[in-house]
Design a protein around this motif. Structure first.
Motif, PDB file in Angstrom:
ATOM      1  N   TYR A 111       0.882  -1.380  -0.154  1.00 42.67           N
ATOM      2  CA  TYR A 111       0.065  -0.022   0.356  1.00 42.67           C
ATOM      3  C   TYR A 111       0.605   1.599  -0.399  1.00 42.67           C
ATOM      4  N   ILE A 112       0.456   2.118  -0.552  1.00 43.53           N
ATOM      5  CA  ILE A 112       1.737   3.161  -1.269  1.00 43.53           C
ATOM      6  C   ILE A 112       0.762   4.626  -1.210  1.00 43.53           C
ATOM      7  N   GLY A 113       0.873   5.307  -0.260  1.00 40.33           N
ATOM      8  CA  GLY A 113       0.720   6.554  -0.140  1.00 40.33           C
ATOM      9  C   GLY A 113       1.388   7.450   1.496  1.00 40.33           C
ATOM     10  N   TYR A 114       0.948   8.655   1.356  1.00 37.71           N
ATOM     11  CA  TYR A 114       1.497   9.334   3.409  1.00 37.71           C
ATOM     12  C   TYR A 114       0.264  10.664   3.001  1.00 37.71           C
ATOM     13  N   SER A 115       0.562  11.357   4.013  1.00 39.25           N
ATOM     14  CA  SER A 115      -0.220  11.916   4.197  1.00 39.25           C
ATOM     15  C   SER A 115      -1.257  11.429   4.875  1.00 39.25           C
ATOM     16  N   THR A 118      -1.233   8.257   6.351  1.00 37.09           N
ATOM     17  CA  THR A 118      -0.830   7.716   7.073  1.00 37.09           C
ATOM     18  C   THR A 118      -2.020   6.546   8.472  1.00 37.09           C
ATOM     19  N   VAL A 119      -3.206   6.071   8.541  1.00 36.57           N
ATOM     20  CA  VAL A 119      -4.195   5.940   9.809  1.00 36.57           C
ATOM     21  C   VAL A 119      -4.066   4.735   8.574  1.00 36.57           C
ATOM     22  N   ILE A 120      -4.236   4.673   7.080  1.00 33.13           N
ATOM     23  CA  ILE A 120      -4.199   3.048   6.689  1.00 33.13           C
ATOM     24  C   ILE A 120      -2.527   2.327   7.481  1.00 33.13           C
ATOM     25  N   GLN A 121      -1.545   2.860   6.858  1.00 29.81           N
ATOM     26  CA  GLN A 121      -0.184   1.952   7.088  1.00 29.81           C
ATOM     27  C   GLN A 121      -0.311   1.295   8.713  1.00 29.81           C
ATOM     28  N   PHE A 129       1.702  -6.080   8.703  1.00 29.69           N
ATOM     29  CA  PHE A 129       2.086  -5.493   7.409  1.00 29.69           C
ATOM     30  C   PHE A 129       2.156  -4.518   6.809  1.00 29.69           C
ATOM     31  N   ALA A 130       4.121  -4.792   6.444  1.00 31.36           N
ATOM     32  CA  ALA A 130       4.554  -2.968   6.050  1.00 31.36           C
ATOM     33  C   ALA A 130       4.300  -2.647   5.097  1.00 31.36           C
ATOM     34  N   SER A 131       4.069  -1.197   4.507  1.00 34.24           N
ATOM     35  CA  SER A 131       3.414  -0.513   3.814  1.00 34.24           C
ATOM     36  C   SER A 131       4.463   0.531   2.912  1.00 34.24           C
ATOM     37  N   ILE A 132       4.258   1.314   2.209  1.00 37.88           N
ATOM     38  CA  ILE A 132       5.290   2.060   1.773  1.00 37.88           C
ATOM     39  C   ILE A 132       4.929   3.842   1.590  1.00 37.88           C
ATOM     40  N   HIS A 133       5.490   4.469   3.132  1.00 40.65           N
ATOM     41  CA  HIS A 133       5.526   6.465   3.306  1.00 40.65           C
ATOM     42  C   HIS A 133       6.142   7.058   2.342  1.00 40.65           C
ATOM     43  N   GLY A 134       4.586   7.212   1.021  1.00 34.23           N
ATOM     44  CA  GLY A 134       5.995   7.679  -0.183  1.00 34.23           C
ATOM     45  C   GLY A 134       4.769   8.207  -1.279  1.00 34.23           C
ATOM     46  N   ILE A 292      10.243   2.463   4.455  1.00 31.65           N
ATOM     47  CA  ILE A 292       8.916   1.634   4.786  1.00 31.65           C
ATOM     48  C   ILE A 292       8.351   1.470   5.766  1.00 31.65           C
ATOM     49  N   ILE A 293       7.077   1.593   6.223  1.00 28.69           N
ATOM     50  CA  ILE A 293       6.723   1.728   7.794  1.00 28.69           C
ATOM     51  C   ILE A 293       6.581   0.386   7.453  1.00 28.69           C
TER      52      ILE A 293
END
Length: 309
Positions: A111-115, A118-121, A129-134, A292-293
């Motif tokens: 899952y890729i996103g930021y702002s 963040t709550v989804i991550q 599960f890891a995700s991409i803060h980007g 990578i969160i």
């Protein structure tokens, strides 16, 4: 905490779902990003409500029901290899109670996103599960470097980033390692005290933000302190702080790393001794490099700051 699961790497031809979990977007705002996905050899699959608009005190990308439906479709569709948020804004918190991971657990995807994402991550990491803060698909008002996107594709294809950044006068030297958590400070703050908040024990925290008054920044930091966050973490990384305070009075308003905002952070963590790195290029800034969160990282703050995944 159980071992964090990293989704499998993508291969050329894999499908990337593009969804709008929060604010509404225009087709023209996504054209460049969608073309980039195709140019990298992947197939963008557009969510049913990607361009839906629903006004209810804010311009959402659909009703809560529509956005929940789209999120669960993306998470649990076995043909999808990764999920890329079109943008942030506001609205992701509406979805948290309704996300299902039944098929996702058998076929995890990035899952890729930021702002606001963040709550989804945080939700994903609570489920190990890891995700991409980007960077999201929508080109921000700041513009985004090609490297911001290219590094995301590197992670999707199985590479792990290693960063070296210049020191700042605000840094606090030291070495530590641990699991990376965090994202947008306002959303980290908004989740405190809920079942969806990050677990901060022995973690390395990353924070960034945009458009906050200085007193609001200070309030969020004090709340983190009162909640025991700074007492529990092993290290802190601070990214972009931009459009902070009053535009008329702040000479650094357009700067990506606001010095007065950094001073407020420094003051609020002064009684702790964990390594602290300011000036990391991630956030609502032109050069928004992915983190990578959920990944274990090695943080060394010295003459040069290095972050290894």
């Amino acid at each position: 905490m159980k071992e964090v699961t990293f989704p499998k790497s993508l291969k050329k031809g894999d499908k990337i779902a593009v969804i709008s979990p929060a604010g509404a977007v225009e087709e023209s705002q996504l054209e460049k990003g969608l073309t980039l996905i195709e140019s990298k050899g992947f197939e963008p699959v557009l969510g049913k409500h990607l361009y839906t608009k629903f006004s209810n005190g804010y311009n959402y990308a659909g009703t809560e029901k529509e956005r929940i439906e789209e999120m669960n479709w993306a998470f649990n569709n076995e043909e999808i290899g990764a999920i890329w948020a079109s943008r942030g804004g506001y609205g992701c918190q509406h979805l948290l109670r309704h996300i299902t991971l039944s098929r996702f657990r058998k076929n995890p995807k990035w899952y890729i996103g930021y702002s606001d994402n963040t709550v989804i991550q945080s939700f994903l990491l609570k489920n190990n599960f890891a995700s991409i803060h980007g960077q999201t698909i929508k080109t921000s008002s700041f513009g985004v470097t090609d490297e911001s996107y290219n590094l995301i594709f590197d992670v999707l294809e199985g590479k792990r980033p290693k960063y070296t950044i210049d020191k700042t006068p605000f840094n606090r030297n030291g070495f530590t390692e641990g699991t990376l958590v965090g994202g947008n400070l306002a959303l980290v703050y908004a989740l405190l005290g809920t079942n969806y908040s990050f677990n901060f024990k022995d973690k390395i925290l990353f924070i960034e933000d945009i458009g906050e008054n200085y007193y609001a920044l200070d309030r969020m930091l004090i709340s983190l302190d009162l909640a025991g966050v700074f007492r529990n973490i092993k290290g802190l990384i601070i990214g972009g702080m931009t459009n902070m305070g009053d535009e008329k009075d702040n000479k650094s308003y357009e700067e990506r790393f606001d010095e007065f905002a950094y001073k407020i952070v420094t003051d609020r963590i002064s009684k702790y001794d964990f390594p602290t790195a300011f000036g990391f290029p991630n956030g609502h800034i032109h050069d928004n490099r992915p983190l990578i969160i959920g990944a274990n990282i090695r943080l060394k703050v010295a003459e040069k700051t290095t972050i290894e995944f």
